[in-house]
Enzyme design. Structure first.
Site, PDB file in Angstrom:
ATOM      1  N   LYS A   1       0.838  -1.202   0.000  1.00  0.00           N
ATOM      2  CA  LYS A   1       0.000   0.000   0.000  1.00  0.00           C
ATOM      3  C   LYS A   1       0.875   1.256   0.000  1.00  0.00           C
ATOM      4  CE  LYS A   1      -3.775  -2.534   2.004  1.00  0.00           C
ATOM      5  NZ  LYS A   1      -4.432  -3.092   3.193  1.00  0.00           N
ATOM      6  N   GLN A  48      -4.927  -1.963   9.443  1.00  0.00           N
ATOM      7  CA  GLN A  48      -4.740  -3.279   8.828  1.00  0.00           C
ATOM      8  C   GLN A  48      -5.319  -4.362   9.752  1.00  0.00           C
ATOM      9  OE1 GLN A  48      -3.354  -3.829   5.643  1.00  0.00           O
ATOM     10  NE2 GLN A  48      -4.232  -5.852   6.025  1.00  0.00           N
ATOM     11  N   ASP A  82     -11.409   2.244   3.389  1.00  0.00           N
ATOM     12  CA  ASP A  82     -11.636   0.796   3.248  1.00  0.00           C
ATOM     13  C   ASP A  82     -13.127   0.497   2.998  1.00  0.00           C
ATOM     14  OD1 ASP A  82      -9.651  -1.092   3.203  1.00  0.00           O
ATOM     15  OD2 ASP A  82      -9.391  -1.173   5.377  1.00  0.00           O
TER      16      ASP A  82
END
Ligand code: NDP
Length: 285
Positions: free
Chosen positions: A53, A97, A120
């Site tokens: 990322k 995460q 997200d």
């Protein structure tokens, strides 16, 4: 029939060029899109995802901030960090995460991220907005699947889409996105009776199960579009999807491979969402 391959790597590369152009436009307006990623603990797979990322951000000229926290970090400390990032103007996207250590409540953490920075697309507000067809951050893997079909020119209205898997991050939202585009959607899961009966109805079959080579030729209608979300290791340790590629590709019309199928789209849509958030911050401020 031998299926046409849907090349996610090429489609992701094309999308990233478009995103890079938008980054240049935003920078000209004085805003550099910024993504903060919080990594708790030392899970090897999570670290790899986070590194990818960061790399994608750098390649697109975006600002990236990696915050590493010890496995033993308290839930309160993590929530305090998120609250701080919610108020940080040069951060437009916040990603924690997953999975988190067991002593931290994932739901509480997701709900603490500002819905305006939830790139997200996991916050209940964004999920509710997606369900009601409003402007929202769409979850990255499902969104990436929709872009793959759009870029391949596969029409969705009226199609019967069968989704195998009902997780909150893939199965449920991808079915909803197809419904929003006028497909007829069936969800299957581990308690579904006679799975092949259902999957054989599919014009578009989404496999999001997490079991190597689970979908076989017997599950698939001639000419169907097969989207393989799975990222698994087979007995030989080789990367493979949820679909038995060789036998299914003899029957399907289109198929995504693993790797180079859905996978490259997930990070691409994360970048897209972060840039969208930065653009929206301009009209809000
Ligand atoms: P989950 O484990 O959260 O969900 C798996 C789903 O499969 C569940 O709904 C489960 O049903 C269903 N299932 C399990 N066994 C069967 C069965 N025998 N028959 C029918 N359904 C079954 O997985 P995720 O959704 O998180 O991930 C799925 C796969 O996609 C994994 O391989 C994962 O690594 C991959 N993935 C890939 C991404 C990418 O970027 N390409 C991103 C995210 C995930 P039930 O609900 O009844 O338990």
């Amino acid at each position: 029939m031998t299926a046409q391959i849907i090349n996610g790597k090429d489609i992701a590369a094309k999308k990233r060029l478009e995103i890079a152009e938008e980054v240049v436009r935003l920078k000209d307006l004085g805003v550099t899109p910024g993504l903060a990623v919080i990594l708790v603990g030392n899970n090897h797979a999570s670290r790899t995802y986070v590194t990818n990322k960061e790399k994608a951000c750098k390649e697109l000229g975006m600002h990236s901030l990696l915050i590493e926290m010890q496995e033993e970090v308290s839930e309160d400390e993590l929530l305090t960090k998120i609250a701080e990032l919610n108020e940080t103007p040069d951060i437009h996207g916040i990603l924690v995460q997953l999975p988190l250590p067991k002593h931290i409540d994932e739901k509480k953490v997701i709900e603490s991220i500002s819905p305006l920075k939830d790139v997200d697309g996991f916050h209940p507000i964004n999920i509710g907005r997606m369900m009601t067809g409003q402007n929202a951050f769409l979850p990255c893997t499902p969104y990436g699947i929709m872009v793959l079909l759009e870029e391949t020119g596969i029409s969705i209205p009226g199609k019967h889409v069968v989704v195998v898997g009902r997780s909150n991050i893939v199965g449920k939202p991808v079915g909803q996105l197809f419904l929003n585009q006028d497909a007829t959607v069936t969800y299957c899961h581990s308690k579904t009776n006679d799975l092949p009966f259902h999957t054989n109805q599919a014009d578009i079959l989404i496999a999001a199960v997490g079991i190597p080579n689970f979908i076989k030729a017997e599950h698939v209608k001639n000419g169907a579009v097969i989207i393989d979300v799975g990222i698994n290791r087979n007995e030989a340790g080789k990367l493979c999807g949820d679909v038995a590629f060789d036998e299914v590709s003899e029957k399907a019309g289109y198929i995504t491979p693993v790797p180079k199928g859905v996978g490259p789209m997930t990070i691409t849509m994360l970048m897209y969402n972060t840039v969208k958030s930065a653009a929206e911050s301009l009209t809000r401020d």
